[in-house]
Design an enzyme around this catalytic site. Structure first.
Site, PDB file in Angstrom:
ATOM      1  N   LYS A 190       0.855  -1.187   0.000  1.00 52.17           N
ATOM      2  CA  LYS A 190       0.000   0.000   0.000  1.00 52.17           C
ATOM      3  C   LYS A 190       0.889   1.234   0.000  1.00 52.17           C
ATOM      4  O   LYS A 190       1.851   1.311   0.766  1.00 52.17           O
ATOM      5  CB  LYS A 190      -0.887  -0.051   1.244  1.00 52.17           C
ATOM      6  CG  LYS A 190      -1.945   1.028   1.364  1.00 52.17           C
ATOM      7  CD  LYS A 190      -2.791   0.734   2.598  1.00 52.17           C
ATOM      8  CE  LYS A 190      -3.903   1.735   2.798  1.00 52.17           C
ATOM      9  NZ  LYS A 190      -4.758   1.371   3.960  1.00 52.17           N
ATOM     10  N   SER A 262      -9.430   1.377   2.923  1.00 51.88           N
ATOM     11  CA  SER A 262      -8.569   2.163   2.055  1.00 51.88           C
ATOM     12  C   SER A 262      -7.450   1.329   1.401  1.00 51.88           C
ATOM     13  O   SER A 262      -6.735   1.843   0.532  1.00 51.88           O
ATOM     14  CB  SER A 262      -7.920   3.302   2.849  1.00 51.88           C
ATOM     15  OG  SER A 262      -7.043   2.798   3.845  1.00 51.88           O
ATOM     16  N   SER A 286     -10.027  -0.798   7.033  1.00 48.42           N
ATOM     17  CA  SER A 286      -9.335  -0.655   5.748  1.00 48.42           C
ATOM     18  C   SER A 286      -8.654  -1.911   5.235  1.00 48.42           C
ATOM     19  O   SER A 286      -8.116  -1.916   4.135  1.00 48.42           O
ATOM     20  CB  SER A 286      -8.308   0.484   5.839  1.00 48.42           C
ATOM     21  OG  SER A 286      -8.969   1.722   5.884  1.00 48.42           O
TER      22      SER A 286
END
Length: 557
Positions: A190, A262, A286
């Site tokens: 990420k 996310s 997330s």
């Protein structure tokens, strides 16, 4: 009237411990403070307010001095959240990590089938030199280039670094220096984890050209294990949702639907077979949410298990880092490489991860949130089938309930800590560069966070202490418990208390989108939790499903 409004704004923020913009030459008065205290539900007398003015004006001057200090996002507060209840002790004896080695793995005739192999399967092919790490890396790079633009899941390909690391892995393996199952296996992270020489964009326009020239601890540990970093993956801007500065990340099950957030890019890339595993983060859903939207298996570890050094901070007391992969065992293999203290993140505990064949999942004490499963919701039959499959396999399920405390109200923690983490962004006005500008977007949340009094923030953390203690009491007689993944109360409570979870696919909705179920563990109980999740996946086929990759046209969103 306009000057009165400006004075009220300044004073209201002032009473709460900060104000958005300095109001030049504004003197505080009893009238201003009368209006300001209405914002925070207080009722001091005029005389009491008058006596605070001198000290409040001094504090306002102090704020200006403190704001001149350089505080990059990487600087954590001196206060560190402690998830450990009074009287709790975790295991200290460490035993050898043991994952099941894949047997009789052969290179498939159709090379594309490699895309959905598990880590043990890929590791066996690399270990036995049926395929080189360089070949495998090029295979995944090709898929990232082919499908990444459609899924909008990649911020940067680290191709040059990846090929260099893959060739090094091949040399080591050929020389008999095999490091384990992650050696030579490509992965992605990420894009809120820093990496040398490559941009770390945090998914947000103000930072899209940012370079933090160091490897985050998680990145370094995976590379030390022989891993090959091939991509930085999208996240919703500043770790919210699936909308980033370059677009909206899509679910490979339906590219007209977002992959949620996310950890949007990490989940989408793994689901689509663009990578065998990727690293995500969670503050409040997330990892769980995008894993559900993409049908992947995600591990959110205990708070204080994995160093966040080199990771963008949103909430210092709630942020957690974990893997998204094809299976629970894949998650265990990755977690084994990244957990533990690094001397840089002071929130990390030195607790062992004793994942091995000695754990008998059928002997674990298993609870379930009976009231949540009794509710009516769209994919209830999938969850009921999960419970029934476990019962048929000999697992006794004991009903439990979560603490009766105001957990949702404690999420002001994120607003306040996020406002502090992005203080400069807010005060500089650069928050206007973020794509999302609606009422519930970060710019407004960060502004709102400035109005939360320090006293109320600390009172919330004291209620959080009660929540930690009550969860310990509830879980004293269970090792694992099961929750519907939609159960927002469980998601909120356990992110606040720091308990680990594994979310695993368990079927599909009528519209073809995947569903998941959530397995929760005790603090630092990842070994038992992942063993139980692996057991469930051994008696069901859901983790072996993957999207067709026959994408239609993408609608404008």
């Amino acid at each position: 009237m306009k000057s009165r409004t400006i004075a009220l704004l300044g004073a209201a923020c002032f009473v709460s411990g900060a104000f958005v913009a300095k109001v030049a030459d504004d003197k505080l008065s009893v009238g201003v403070l009368q209006d300001a205290q209405k914002l925070i539900g207080l009722n001091f007398t005029d005389a009491q307010l008058d006596s605070t003015i001198t000290e409040l004006e001094e504090l306002r001057e102090n704020y200006e001095v403190l704001r001149k200090q350089n505080l990059p996002n990487s600087v954590a507060p001196a206060l560190v959240f402690n998830p450990i209840p009074v009287g709790y002790t975790f295991e200290t004896q460490k035993s050898a990590f043991e994952a099941e080695r894949a047997q009789n793995v052969k290179l498939p005739r159709k090379r594309e089938e490699l895309a959905f192999y598990t880590i043990p399967q890929l590791a066996e092919l690399v270990r036995t030199q049926q395929i080189t790490s360089e070949e495998l890396t090029k295979f995944y790079l090709d898929r990232l280039k082919k499908y990444g633009p459609t899924l909008e899941c990649v911020t940067s390909l680290t191709e040059e670094l990846a090929l260099q690391q893959a060739r090094q892995a091949d040399k080591e393996i050929k020389a008999g220096k095999y490091k384990g199952m992650l050696h030579g296996i490509p992965f992605g992270v990420k894009d809120l984890l820093s990496t040398r020489k490559y941009k770390t964009t945090w998914g947000a326009t103000p930072y899209k050209d940012q370079v933090i020239d160091e490897d985050a601890t998680v990145v370094q540990r995976l590379q030390d294990a022989g891993g090959v970093l091939v991509a930085k993956l999208t996240l919703g801007a500043l770790a919210m949702g699936d909308v980033w500065y370059g677009g909206k990340t899509r679910s490979p099950w339906d590219i007209n639907k977002g992959s949620s957030g996310s950890s949007a890019g990490s989940a989408a890339a793994v689901s689509a077979g663009l990578l065998p595993y990727a690293i995500g983060t969670e503050t409040l859903g997330s990892i769980v949410s995008p894993s559900t939207a993409t049908g992947t298996t995600g591990l959110r570890p205990t708070f204080g298990r994995v160093s966040r050094h080199g990771a963008m901070a949103l909430s210092w007391s709630m942020d957690k880092i974990g893997p998204i992969a094809r299976s629970a065992e894949d998650c265990a293999i990755v977690f084994n490489a990244i957990y533990g203290p690094d001397g840089k993140d002071q929130s990390v505990y030195d607790a062992p991860f004793n994942y091995n064949q000695s754990i008998n999942p059928k002997k674990l004490r298993v609870g379930y949130l009976k009231d949540d499963f009794a509710k009516e919701y769209g994919f209830k039959e999938n969850d009921q089938a999960t419970l029934e499959a476990l019962r048929k396999a000999g697992v006794e399920l004991v009903p439990i309930s979560l603490p009766d405390l105001p957990a949702r109200e404690l999420t002001l923690t994120i607003s306040v800590e996020g406002a502090a983490a992005f203080d400069e962004l807010t005060r500089s006005g650069r928050d206007s560069m973020l794509v999302a500008q609606h009422k519930n977007a970060w710019p407004n949340i960060f502004r709102t966070g400035r109005f939360v009094p320090a006293v109320e923030y600390l009172q919330a953390q004291r209620v959080r202490t009660l929540l930690v203690q009550q969860m310990q009491e509830i879980l004293k007689d269970v090792d694992v418990y099961i929750s519907p993944s939609f159960a927002s109360n469980n998601l909120v409570v356990t992110n606040l208390t720091g308990h680990p979870c594994v979310v695993v696919p368990n079927g599909f909705q009528k519209n073809g989108m995947p569903t998941t179920i959530t397995f929760m563990g005790k603090l630092f109980g990842e070994a038992e939790l992942l063993s139980f999740a692996k057991f469930y996946q051994s008696i069901t086929p859901h983790d072996e499903q993957h999207p067709s990759m026959n994408f239609g046209k993408k609608k404008k969103s």
